[in-house]
Scaffold this motif. Structure first.
Motif, PDB file in Angstrom:
ATOM      1  N   LEU A 156     -52.972  60.980 -77.832  1.00  0.00           N
ATOM      2  CA  LEU A 156     -53.890  60.111 -77.082  1.00  0.00           C
ATOM      3  C   LEU A 156     -53.177  59.353 -75.972  1.00  0.00           C
ATOM      4  O   LEU A 156     -53.606  59.370 -74.811  1.00  0.00           O
ATOM      5  N   ALA A 157     -52.085  58.702 -76.317  1.00  0.00           N
ATOM      6  CA  ALA A 157     -51.385  57.898 -75.308  1.00  0.00           C
ATOM      7  C   ALA A 157     -50.842  58.784 -74.193  1.00  0.00           C
ATOM      8  O   ALA A 157     -50.942  58.469 -73.002  1.00  0.00           O
ATOM      9  N   GLU A 158     -50.304  59.918 -74.582  1.00  0.00           N
ATOM     10  CA  GLU A 158     -49.734  60.837 -73.595  1.00  0.00           C
ATOM     11  C   GLU A 158     -50.835  61.397 -72.692  1.00  0.00           C
ATOM     12  O   GLU A 158     -50.638  61.546 -71.480  1.00  0.00           O
ATOM     13  N   SER A 159     -51.999  61.694 -73.267  1.00  0.00           N
ATOM     14  CA  SER A 159     -53.116  62.195 -72.465  1.00  0.00           C
ATOM     15  C   SER A 159     -53.532  61.154 -71.431  1.00  0.00           C
ATOM     16  O   SER A 159     -53.759  61.478 -70.248  1.00  0.00           O
ATOM     17  N   ALA A 160     -53.653  59.904 -71.895  1.00  0.00           N
ATOM     18  CA  ALA A 160     -54.053  58.831 -70.979  1.00  0.00           C
ATOM     19  C   ALA A 160     -53.052  58.698 -69.838  1.00  0.00           C
ATOM     20  O   ALA A 160     -53.422  58.547 -68.672  1.00  0.00           O
ATOM     21  N   LYS A 161     -51.775  58.802 -70.199  1.00  0.00           N
ATOM     22  CA  LYS A 161     -50.718  58.668 -69.178  1.00  0.00           C
ATOM     23  C   LYS A 161     -50.759  59.837 -68.188  1.00  0.00           C
ATOM     24  O   LYS A 161     -50.651  59.662 -66.971  1.00  0.00           O
ATOM     25  N   LEU A 162     -50.958  61.047 -68.735  1.00  0.00           N
ATOM     26  CA  LEU A 162     -51.010  62.239 -67.882  1.00  0.00           C
ATOM     27  C   LEU A 162     -52.099  62.112 -66.810  1.00  0.00           C
ATOM     28  O   LEU A 162     -51.863  62.399 -65.630  1.00  0.00           O
ATOM     29  N   VAL A 163     -53.274  61.708 -67.259  1.00  0.00           N
ATOM     30  CA  VAL A 163     -54.400  61.611 -66.327  1.00  0.00           C
ATOM     31  C   VAL A 163     -54.148  60.499 -65.313  1.00  0.00           C
ATOM     32  O   VAL A 163     -54.380  60.667 -64.104  1.00  0.00           O
ATOM     33  N   ARG A 164     -53.645  59.389 -65.808  1.00  0.00           N
ATOM     34  CA  ARG A 164     -53.375  58.247 -64.930  1.00  0.00           C
ATOM     35  C   ARG A 164     -52.311  58.613 -63.901  1.00  0.00           C
ATOM     36  O   ARG A 164     -52.480  58.365 -62.704  1.00  0.00           O
ATOM     37  N   ASP A 165     -51.264  59.247 -64.363  1.00  0.00           N
ATOM     38  CA  ASP A 165     -50.179  59.600 -63.447  1.00  0.00           C
ATOM     39  C   ASP A 165     -50.630  60.616 -62.402  1.00  0.00           C
ATOM     40  O   ASP A 165     -50.088  60.681 -61.298  1.00  0.00           O
ATOM     41  N   ALA A 166     -51.614  61.433 -62.782  1.00  0.00           N
ATOM     42  CA  ALA A 166     -52.117  62.422 -61.818  1.00  0.00           C
ATOM     43  C   ALA A 166     -53.098  61.775 -60.839  1.00  0.00           C
ATOM     44  O   ALA A 166     -53.561  62.427 -59.897  1.00  0.00           O
ATOM     45  N   GLY A 167     -53.422  60.505 -61.059  1.00  0.00           N
ATOM     46  CA  GLY A 167     -54.346  59.812 -60.157  1.00  0.00           C
ATOM     47  C   GLY A 167     -55.795  60.215 -60.341  1.00  0.00           C
ATOM     48  O   GLY A 167     -56.605  60.069 -59.430  1.00  0.00           O
ATOM     49  N   LEU A 168     -56.123  60.726 -61.523  1.00  0.00           N
ATOM     50  CA  LEU A 168     -57.501  61.197 -61.779  1.00  0.00           C
ATOM     51  C   LEU A 168     -58.296  60.154 -62.561  1.00  0.00           C
ATOM     52  O   LEU A 168     -57.741  59.436 -63.399  1.00  0.00           O
ATOM     53  N   ARG A 169     -59.592  60.132 -62.310  1.00  0.00           N
ATOM     54  CA  ARG A 169     -60.510  59.382 -63.178  1.00  0.00           C
ATOM     55  C   ARG A 169     -60.862  60.260 -64.384  1.00  0.00           C
ATOM     56  O   ARG A 169     -60.853  61.493 -64.295  1.00  0.00           O
ATOM     57  N   VAL A 170     -61.216  59.629 -65.487  1.00  0.00           N
ATOM     58  CA  VAL A 170     -61.814  60.354 -66.614  1.00  0.00           C
ATOM     59  C   VAL A 170     -63.314  60.092 -66.556  1.00  0.00           C
ATOM     60  O   VAL A 170     -63.769  58.970 -66.784  1.00  0.00           O
ATOM     61  N   SER A 171     -64.074  61.134 -66.216  1.00  0.00           N
ATOM     62  CA  SER A 171     -65.512  60.924 -65.997  1.00  0.00           C
ATOM     63  C   SER A 171     -66.274  60.818 -67.310  1.00  0.00           C
ATOM     64  O   SER A 171     -67.329  60.190 -67.367  1.00  0.00           O
ATOM     65  N   SER A 172     -65.751  61.439 -68.357  1.00  0.00           N
ATOM     66  CA  SER A 172     -66.386  61.307 -69.678  1.00  0.00           C
ATOM     67  C   SER A 172     -65.448  61.850 -70.741  1.00  0.00           C
ATOM     68  O   SER A 172     -64.500  62.579 -70.436  1.00  0.00           O
ATOM     69  N   LEU A 173     -65.760  61.487 -71.976  1.00  0.00           N
ATOM     70  CA  LEU A 173     -65.076  62.106 -73.112  1.00  0.00           C
ATOM     71  C   LEU A 173     -66.128  62.817 -73.964  1.00  0.00           C
ATOM     72  O   LEU A 173     -67.126  62.223 -74.373  1.00  0.00           O
TER      73      LEU A 173
END
Lengths: 278, 278
Positions: free
Chosen positions: B43-60
């Motif tokens: 979970l933490a790594e996923s959040a970091k990956l998306v954040r570092d890529a500069g992407l929004r998470v539109s939904s889960l």
């Protein structure tokens, strides 16, 4: 079994003559007919066969396919439906079931297709009335919306029927097509209040959905439908007409017709009949 | 393409890391995530990956499956959904998509299942609010009513949402699931008025229905859906959020991910984007 009708699509391999014989042999009071089998036997001969067997014709399947947008398509649809109306009248049923049609090839405009259905119903209703036949709109399961029927709910069918007297335009409640509808209780009650329930058809919804989605209909009890609940809703409207069993299912079609009728009679007695008060 | 989001189920064979990389490489601003791929990465790594890529998470995707009737089933569903809420919050999205579940094995009582969904939503809404997450009810196409989601229409989803503030319970408009609905215009307008559109998901409805009915979703333009009409309805509500492409389709899953993203971007540009004003 005073209201149980064999829709002859359930014993698909039988000719009309064989189906009429089979229904009579099993002591059923009625059959629902299909136009292709009627044409094969001849219209007058079909009417005579059913009459001589002492059976009612609970409905004729089917007219419809009213969504063509081009002049020749519209004309062909009207001609075909007028022929179907005459056939229904000759066969002694006032219920012509209409599968209204899907989107024309390459077309994606559902609203437009629905408008054309409304127009064609208006075109046909006077002719139907003059022949003592009702146009019976069949809402089909939404999985067939694009290719077979742009009417998907009872409420929608009743809205389309609304401009016309109940003697001209009615609806059929087919458990397979409507069981999922969160507004089903209201839709059936409204159909009853408006005197528009022309037919009650029962069959189950089998899972998984068959490879040919049209053939996912199942014998009552084999699928997910609550026949007690839906039959109770239909009965509560005062509906006292026939209950037709119409099943498209490859396994059932490959079984001997007499056996299919025996099974459907048992299932009807166990699952449907206890919820009918008339 | 400022609002186009890759739901990572569309590139099913990619890990979360690969999908995030692919979306970023294509210049997309957002991704929709699935819990199984998040769990695989952590979970933490996923959040970091998306954040570092500069992407929004539109939904889960997704919580839900709330229809169990037995105590242990209810408890398990609540636990799982609380975990999903925490995951959504950690990943930085306020939209947890809920597929509410079908009938329990052998059960045919749709009304009862729907009542239990309402109860579980009430159980979960305060926990979701405390985590800044909305429970996003997904009406599924009625062909999945019995086995996946007893919510079939936007109107029904909004009725279930009604007891709760819009910040707690919302809906997703997924073209595949709702395109057939004769009340769609009203349903989308109402969802907008009530500030409950949390997500707009696009994909087409392919015919014939795939052998595995879940895989009948298609690339926009390959099926029967009128994206101009539906996108116009969504846009007219003022919706300005992401537009997620979520496709379950064996052929698309077997295609290289970069190619899938390129195709979906082209189709989005041609069929959806022209009807968005924001």
């Amino acid at each position: 079994m005073g209201r149980l009708s064999l829709n002859i699509a359930t014993t698909k391999k039988w000719t009309l003559r064989e189906a009429v014989d089979g229904a009579a042999r099993a002591g059923l009071p009625a059959v629902g007919l299909w136009r292709d089998r009627v044409a094969e036997e001849g219209l007058a001969e079909s009417a005579k066969l059913v009459r001589d067997a002492g059976l009612r014709v609970s409905s004729l399947c089917r007219g419809g396919f009213l969504t063509a947008a081009d002049v020749s398509g519209v004309r062909a649809a009207l001609e075909d439906n007028r022929a179907a109306i005459v056939e229904a009248s000759t066969l002694g049923t006032d219920a012509l079931i209409l599968v209204v049609g899907g989107l024309p090839e390459g077309d994606r405009d559902l609203a437009g297709a629905r408008e054309r259905v409304a127009e064609r119903i208006a075109d046909l209703a006077p002719f139907a009335r003059d022949h003592g036949v009702r146009l019976v709109l069949e809402p089909l399961h939404p999985m067939y919306c694009a290719d077979r029927a742009v009417i998907s709910t009872l409420g929608q069918a009743l809205d389309l029927a609304a401009p016309h007297p109940a003697e001209e335009v009615a609806v059929v409640v087919d458990t397979f097509h409507v069981f999922w509808d969160p507004a089903l209780t209201d839709g059936i009650a409204r159909a009853g209040r408006e005197n528009r329930i022309a037919s009650y058809q029962v069959c189950d919804f089998n899972l998984p959905i068959a490879q040919d989605a049209l053939l996912s209909r199942g014998m009552m009890g084999d699928g997910v439908i609550d026949f007690a609940a839906i039959t109770g809703m239909v009965d509560a409207t005062g509906y006292s007409g026939d209950v037709e069993v119409e099943i498209f299912n490859a396994d059932i079609w490959n079984s001997p017709g007499d056996q299919v009728i025996a099974t459907m009679t048992t299932r009807y007695r166990d699952l449907v009949l206890p919820h009918l008060t008339r």
